[in-house]
Each structure stands twice: as C-alpha cells, then as structure tokens.
Write a protein that holds these residues in place. Structure first.
Motif, PDB file in Angstrom:
ATOM      1  N   ASP A   1       0.807  -1.220   0.000  1.00  0.00           N
ATOM      2  CA  ASP A   1       0.000   0.000   0.000  1.00  0.00           C
ATOM      3  C   ASP A   1       0.844   1.276   0.000  1.00  0.00           C
ATOM      4  O   ASP A   1       0.322   2.381   0.153  1.00  0.00           O
ATOM      5  CB  ASP A   1      -0.942   0.011   1.200  1.00  0.00           C
ATOM      6  N   LEU A   2       2.153   1.166  -0.196  1.00  0.00           N
ATOM      7  CA  LEU A   2       3.014   2.345  -0.248  1.00  0.00           C
ATOM      8  C   LEU A   2       2.732   3.170  -1.501  1.00  0.00           C
ATOM      9  O   LEU A   2       2.316   2.636  -2.537  1.00  0.00           O
ATOM     10  CB  LEU A   2       4.483   1.924  -0.248  1.00  0.00           C
ATOM     11  N   ASP A   3       2.992   4.472  -1.420  1.00  0.00           N
ATOM     12  CA  ASP A   3       2.945   5.310  -2.617  1.00  0.00           C
ATOM     13  C   ASP A   3       3.968   4.794  -3.627  1.00  0.00           C
ATOM     14  O   ASP A   3       5.059   4.345  -3.252  1.00  0.00           O
ATOM     15  CB  ASP A   3       3.265   6.763  -2.269  1.00  0.00           C
ATOM     16  N   GLY A   4       3.610   4.876  -4.902  1.00  0.00           N
ATOM     17  CA  GLY A   4       4.511   4.404  -5.940  1.00  0.00           C
ATOM     18  C   GLY A   4       4.304   2.953  -6.322  1.00  0.00           C
ATOM     19  O   GLY A   4       4.947   2.459  -7.246  1.00  0.00           O
TER      20      GLY A   4
ATOM     21  N   THR B   1      17.471 -11.000  -1.840  1.00  0.00           N
ATOM     22  CA  THR B   1      17.954  -9.941  -2.736  1.00  0.00           C
ATOM     23  C   THR B   1      17.047  -8.727  -2.665  1.00  0.00           C
ATOM     24  O   THR B   1      15.823  -8.846  -2.629  1.00  0.00           O
ATOM     25  CB  THR B   1      17.999 -10.449  -4.196  1.00  0.00           C
ATOM     26  N   SER B   2      17.632  -7.537  -2.672  1.00  0.00           N
ATOM     27  CA  SER B   2      16.874  -6.291  -2.669  1.00  0.00           C
ATOM     28  C   SER B   2      17.138  -5.533  -3.962  1.00  0.00           C
ATOM     29  O   SER B   2      18.289  -5.412  -4.398  1.00  0.00           O
ATOM     30  CB  SER B   2      17.253  -5.424  -1.471  1.00  0.00           C
ATOM     31  N   ILE B   3      16.083  -5.041  -4.572  1.00  0.00           N
ATOM     32  CA  ILE B   3      16.179  -4.317  -5.838  1.00  0.00           C
ATOM     33  C   ILE B   3      15.637  -2.914  -5.641  1.00  0.00           C
ATOM     34  O   ILE B   3      14.516  -2.731  -5.134  1.00  0.00           O
ATOM     35  CB  ILE B   3      15.372  -5.043  -6.944  1.00  0.00           C
ATOM     36  N   ASP B   4      16.407  -1.903  -6.036  1.00  0.00           N
ATOM     37  CA  ASP B   4      15.955  -0.519  -5.921  1.00  0.00           C
ATOM     38  C   ASP B   4      14.737  -0.286  -6.820  1.00  0.00           C
ATOM     39  O   ASP B   4      14.659  -0.820  -7.935  1.00  0.00           O
ATOM     40  CB  ASP B   4      17.068   0.443  -6.332  1.00  0.00           C
ATOM     41  N   ALA B   5      13.805   0.534  -6.338  1.00  0.00           N
ATOM     42  CA  ALA B   5      12.609   0.831  -7.127  1.00  0.00           C
ATOM     43  C   ALA B   5      12.036   2.185  -6.742  1.00  0.00           C
ATOM     44  O   ALA B   5      11.798   2.450  -5.561  1.00  0.00           O
ATOM     45  CB  ALA B   5      11.552  -0.252  -6.927  1.00  0.00           C
ATOM     46  N   ASP B   6      11.855   3.051  -7.738  1.00  0.00           N
ATOM     47  CA  ASP B   6      11.102   4.295  -7.545  1.00  0.00           C
ATOM     48  C   ASP B   6       9.614   4.052  -7.779  1.00  0.00           C
ATOM     49  O   ASP B   6       8.752   4.713  -7.181  1.00  0.00           O
ATOM     50  CB  ASP B   6      11.555   5.372  -8.533  1.00  0.00           C
ATOM     51  N   VAL B   7       9.320   3.126  -8.706  1.00  0.00           N
ATOM     52  CA  VAL B   7       7.950   2.764  -9.060  1.00  0.00           C
ATOM     53  C   VAL B   7       7.881   1.247  -9.155  1.00  0.00           C
ATOM     54  O   VAL B   7       8.761   0.612  -9.734  1.00  0.00           O
ATOM     55  CB  VAL B   7       7.521   3.389 -10.414  1.00  0.00           C
ATOM     56  N   VAL B   8       6.829   0.673  -8.571  1.00  0.00           N
ATOM     57  CA  VAL B   8       6.563  -0.762  -8.692  1.00  0.00           C
ATOM     58  C   VAL B   8       5.186  -0.927  -9.307  1.00  0.00           C
ATOM     59  O   VAL B   8       4.205  -0.355  -8.817  1.00  0.00           O
ATOM     60  CB  VAL B   8       6.617  -1.467  -7.319  1.00  0.00           C
TER      61      VAL B   8
ATOM     62  N   ARG C   1      -5.366  -0.986 -14.689  1.00  0.00           N
ATOM     63  CA  ARG C   1      -6.601  -1.614 -15.167  1.00  0.00           C
ATOM     64  C   ARG C   1      -7.517  -0.623 -15.856  1.00  0.00           C
ATOM     65  O   ARG C   1      -8.289  -0.996 -16.742  1.00  0.00           O
ATOM     66  CB  ARG C   1      -7.336  -2.272 -13.992  1.00  0.00           C
ATOM     67  N   ASP C   2      -7.464   0.659 -15.454  1.00  0.00           N
ATOM     68  CA  ASP C   2      -8.344   1.648 -16.065  1.00  0.00           C
ATOM     69  C   ASP C   2      -7.572   2.924 -16.365  1.00  0.00           C
ATOM     70  O   ASP C   2      -6.367   3.017 -16.101  1.00  0.00           O
ATOM     71  CB  ASP C   2      -9.561   1.928 -15.168  1.00  0.00           C
ATOM     72  N   VAL C   3      -8.270   3.909 -16.916  1.00  0.00           N
ATOM     73  CA  VAL C   3      -7.576   5.115 -17.366  1.00  0.00           C
ATOM     74  C   VAL C   3      -7.020   5.915 -16.194  1.00  0.00           C
ATOM     75  O   VAL C   3      -5.965   6.553 -16.319  1.00  0.00           O
ATOM     76  CB  VAL C   3      -8.501   5.973 -18.241  1.00  0.00           C
ATOM     77  N   ALA C   4      -7.680   5.870 -15.041  1.00  0.00           N
ATOM     78  CA  ALA C   4      -7.151   6.570 -13.865  1.00  0.00           C
ATOM     79  C   ALA C   4      -5.824   5.958 -13.443  1.00  0.00           C
ATOM     80  O   ALA C   4      -4.873   6.672 -13.099  1.00  0.00           O
ATOM     81  CB  ALA C   4      -8.160   6.517 -12.719  1.00  0.00           C
ATOM     82  N   ASP C   5      -5.744   4.621 -13.487  1.00  0.00           N
ATOM     83  CA  ASP C   5      -4.477   3.945 -13.197  1.00  0.00           C
ATOM     84  C   ASP C   5      -3.400   4.379 -14.184  1.00  0.00           C
ATOM     85  O   ASP C   5      -2.244   4.621 -13.810  1.00  0.00           O
ATOM     86  CB  ASP C   5      -4.640   2.423 -13.296  1.00  0.00           C
ATOM     87  N   ALA C   6      -3.771   4.442 -15.467  1.00  0.00           N
ATOM     88  CA  ALA C   6      -2.797   4.782 -16.510  1.00  0.00           C
ATOM     89  C   ALA C   6      -2.293   6.208 -16.357  1.00  0.00           C
ATOM     90  O   ALA C   6      -1.094   6.484 -16.529  1.00  0.00           O
ATOM     91  CB  ALA C   6      -3.417   4.584 -17.890  1.00  0.00           C
ATOM     92  N   GLU C   7      -3.184   7.131 -16.022  1.00  0.00           N
ATOM     93  CA  GLU C   7      -2.769   8.522 -15.833  1.00  0.00           C
ATOM     94  C   GLU C   7      -1.836   8.638 -14.631  1.00  0.00           C
ATOM     95  O   GLU C   7      -0.848   9.379 -14.670  1.00  0.00           O
ATOM     96  CB  GLU C   7      -4.011   9.393 -15.642  1.00  0.00           C
ATOM     97  N   ARG C   8      -2.125   7.882 -13.579  1.00  0.00           N
ATOM     98  CA  ARG C   8      -1.266   7.893 -12.387  1.00  0.00           C
ATOM     99  C   ARG C   8       0.111   7.321 -12.725  1.00  0.00           C
ATOM    100  O   ARG C   8       1.149   7.861 -12.335  1.00  0.00           O
ATOM    101  CB  ARG C   8      -1.936   7.071 -11.289  1.00  0.00           C
ATOM    102  N   LEU C   9       0.128   6.243 -13.507  1.00  0.00           N
ATOM    103  CA  LEU C   9       1.394   5.618 -13.877  1.00  0.00           C
ATOM    104  C   LEU C   9       2.205   6.526 -14.797  1.00  0.00           C
ATOM    105  O   LEU C   9       3.432   6.632 -14.660  1.00  0.00           O
ATOM    106  CB  LEU C   9       1.131   4.271 -14.552  1.00  0.00           C
ATOM    107  N   CYS C  10       1.537   7.206 -15.721  1.00  0.00           N
ATOM    108  CA  CYS C  10       2.231   8.167 -16.595  1.00  0.00           C
ATOM    109  C   CYS C  10       2.957   9.221 -15.768  1.00  0.00           C
ATOM    110  O   CYS C  10       4.129   9.539 -16.029  1.00  0.00           O
ATOM    111  CB  CYS C  10       1.234   8.851 -17.531  1.00  0.00           C
ATOM    112  N   ALA C  11       2.254   9.761 -14.790  1.00  0.00           N
ATOM    113  CA  ALA C  11       2.847  10.804 -13.945  1.00  0.00           C
ATOM    114  C   ALA C  11       4.014  10.256 -13.130  1.00  0.00           C
ATOM    115  O   ALA C  11       5.057  10.920 -12.980  1.00  0.00           O
ATOM    116  CB  ALA C  11       1.778  11.381 -13.016  1.00  0.00           C
ATOM    117  N   GLU C  12       3.874   9.045 -12.610  1.00  0.00           N
ATOM    118  CA  GLU C  12       4.937   8.447 -11.804  1.00  0.00           C
ATOM    119  C   GLU C  12       6.176   8.134 -12.646  1.00  0.00           C
ATOM    120  O   GLU C  12       7.312   8.295 -12.190  1.00  0.00           O
ATOM    121  CB  GLU C  12       4.426   7.168 -11.135  1.00  0.00           C
TER     122      GLU C  12
END
Length: 408
Positions: free
Chosen positions: A123-126, A229-236, A131-142
C-alpha cells in the motif's frame, strides 16, 4: 419489443451489447451504466500507446459521442451500482447516490479488477496497478520522475508496461514467480523468444523469483525477493492477473466459477439476466465440459453481439475464431485460437530474424497458434481455423514454404 434493458458496465462488451440491440431492431430503453466518468474507451492501449504518450484519452474513445444520441442509448457514467434485485416480472437496481432504475432484462458487463499482492508494503505510494484510465494517468505521472521501475508479473500487461518504460530510458526489472514468463498462455519457445527480446532491450528479467516485501517509509524504495535480494525501485507495477467482478452476480445467486457462468451467447442461469466480457466464463471452444475465461476485445465484441440476439429471441450467429494480440515495443505477438487443451506443438523458425511461430495441435488437428512478428502466418492460421481446416505439422516447420499453402 418494448421495455428497458439495463447494462451494468460501460466497457467494450457493454457498449457493443447496447449497439447490437439497436442494430437488431430493439425499440425499448437501453441504459448503459458505468462507474467511471466519461465515455466508454479502449483499454488495450493503456499499457502501450497511451502510457507512451502517443495517444490521448480522446483517441481511446470507443465511438464518437454522437452515437449515444443517434442510437438512443442512455449513458449513466460515474455511478456505481450498489444493489440489484430481479423479480418474476421486472427488476430494479440501486445506484450509489440512491437513485433506482427498473428494468425488464439485465446484462452484467462488469469486467474485472487487478489483483493486489498480499505482502508488506503493497500500500506504499509508488506501488501501482494498471486496469483503467485513472491507473494509466497515475502511472504516466509516476514514470516521468522515475529512474528504477520494477514490474512484478511477467504476463502481457506487465511486459507491455516494461517495454514502454524501457523505451523511456528507465532501468526496468521484470520479476516472475514462475519458471518462465507468459507460462500460463504460451509454449516455452515463445516465452524464451519474448524473454530474449526484452533482455536485448536492456530489461532485467528474473524468473523463479518470489517477492516477499516492498520497502519504504511512505513511498516505495525497493523490492525484496524470497532469496533476500533487494532491488531498488522508484515505481513498482504489479501485474499479477485480474479477478472477474462477480459481486452483483453472487447477490443474485447466479453460478460463479471464478467468473459468471454463461453459455457462449451470454445466457446465465436466470432467463432475464445475461453476462458478457471479462466477468464471465463460458464453454471452452474445443474442450467439451470445460469452462474458460477469455479476456480479449474479440471475445467482448462477439459475446456481446451474440447476447443481443439471445436477449431478443434470435438465433445468435456462430462465433468466430478467438484471437488476441500484445504489442511490446517492436515485438508484436498475435494469437489465434485457444491453445489450452493441446497435446503437442511445432515450432516454425528459430527467432533469429525476429519472427517465430508456434502451432498447437490436438491429435492431428490444428487448434491454435502464437505468432511473433509474422502477420502472414497469423492470418494463415486464423483463416484455417475459421474453415475448420488444419495444417500438416511436419510441413509447417519449413519456413521456406508459405503457411497458407499448407492449409488443408
């Protein structure tokens, strides 16, 4: 025929059903209800052209807005249906604002929702789904500010997002828990070819890799694998499948086996309730007694068209050959037929020229094919399946021979 047909779900299947009812001459009310604001739109481009900034929301609209007035389709957008009752003669639904609508026939086109990972940090930010256009717009911005992108799940959506993010210069890692990507839908040669293509673009593809935790305080900063193993991530982005939306069907005591159980024309166990699209499971086209969920534009259109005929008491036209596609950057994967239920396959080509075809058989009959970057092979198989024909498996391995010449 008069009255009111209520369609819950304003996606591809719901809109197609509404339009098909008018095409077949239905003169009563057609009410299309969607919980998203705005007009019905295409979902496949969300992980491709829309995410890459090549298409706008207006480009994604399924039909010109004028179609609703011309075809007398009442669109109620941005309202959730909270409850449905179906009596002996009529039914009634209740919206989230308390408004009600009486209907004679109900169609459920409720689609599906993205599955979420039940792990710490989900539930972390990022941490996003698509699944929908709201998700896509959020992902574009991220993605604009992201450097390290991790995609959990090596299915179609995950790989399409990975290809788009990599083309934007991001460091991309795809994590798949199974032994290969696309394991549930394609044969091993196709999985290997697609994996090789993504790795050639600079994407890291990890298989047999479980995720145990997403780290970060308020925002995600990393992904922890089962081996530590730990992998750096700004967006998941989690692309671990979708669950059919069946709550309304269950409230009506309709049979549900993962999806709403229907026949191939969308009939449910209730004579005045139909269901179409991603929320359904229907008879397998080639394996008697088996149910299958088919998430594709092709299925949504054909099942909705057949359902319109069934609602109006017409004989539905025979269904066509199921087909599907996935564009991952320059890699185009096309699928004809349903490979589930095959007992052997043959490989056409070695992929060195970017092209690869895998033909699936049960006994001596061709039932499906997966084709990478070779539309001629795709069309040959699709046409063969449409005619009930087959292709000699041994001869099909010779790439110097046009596949269409082997149809018999």
């Amino acid at each position: 025929m008069s009255g009111c047909i209520a369609i819950i779900g304003a996606g591809q299947a719901g809109l197609q059903l509404a339009l098909s009812l008018r095409t077949l001459g239905y003169g009563g009310r057609v009410v299309l209800l969607g919980d998203e604001p705005g007009l019905p739109y295409q979902r496949p481009p969300l992980s491709k052209g829309f995410l890459a900034g090549q298409e706008t929301l207006e480009d994604l609209e399924l039909r010109d807005p004028s179609i609703f007035e011309e075809e007398r389709i009442e669109l109620i957008a941005g309202k959730r249906v909270d409850a449905v009752k179906v009596g002996d003669e009529r039914g009634e639904l209740t919206l989230d604002d308390g408004a009600t609508l009486a209907f004679d026939t109900l169609a459920l086109a409720t689609g599906s929702t993205a599955r979420r990972l039940p792990i710490p940090g989900a539930d972390l930010d990022g941490v996003l789904t698509l699944r929908d256009v709201a998700d896509a717009e959020r992902l574009c911005a991220e993605l604009e500010a992201a450097r390290d992108v991790v995609v959990i799940g090596g299915g179609f959506i995950g790989l399409e997002i990975a290809a788009t993010a990599r083309a934007q210069g991001k460091t991309v890692t795809v994590i798949e828990a199974a032994a290969r990507i696309l394991a549930r839908v394609v044969a091993e040669p196709v999985s290997a070819h697609v994996s090789d293509w993504h790795r050639a673009q600079g994407t890291t593809v990890l298989i047999n890799a479980g995720v145990t935790e997403l780290t970060g305080t308020d925002r995600v900063t990393g992904v922890v694998l089962a081996d530590g193993t730990s992998i750096d991530a700004d967006v998941v982005v989690t692309g671990v499948g979708a669950a059919p939306s069946v709550a309304l069907a269950q409230s009506l005591d309709l049979p549900v086996e993962r999806g709403i159980v229907t026949d191939e024309s969308g009939r449910t166990s209730h004579p005045r309730v139909f269901a179409v699209g991603d929320c359904t499971v229907q008879p397998h086209p080639t394996v008697p007694g088996r149910l299958i969920g088919i998430e594709s534009v092709n299925n949504a259109v054909e099942q909705a068209t057949a359902a319109a005929s069934a609602i109006l008491g017409h004989e539905p036209a025979p269904r066509g050959v199921p087909w599907f596609w996935s564009n991952q950057g320059e890699l185009k994967l096309q699928m004809a037929g349903i490979s589930d239920g095959h007992d052997h396959h043959v490989v056409r080509g070695d992929g060195s020229d970017g092209r690869l075809s895998v033909l699936y058989y049960r006994g001596d009959r061709l039932i499906a094919a997966d084709v990478v970057n070779n539309p001629r092979d795709f069309n040959a198989v699709r046409n063969a399946l449409a005619k009930g024909a087959t292709i000699d498996p041994e001869a099909a391995t010779d790439v110097e021979v046009a596949l269409k010449s082997l149809v018999r």
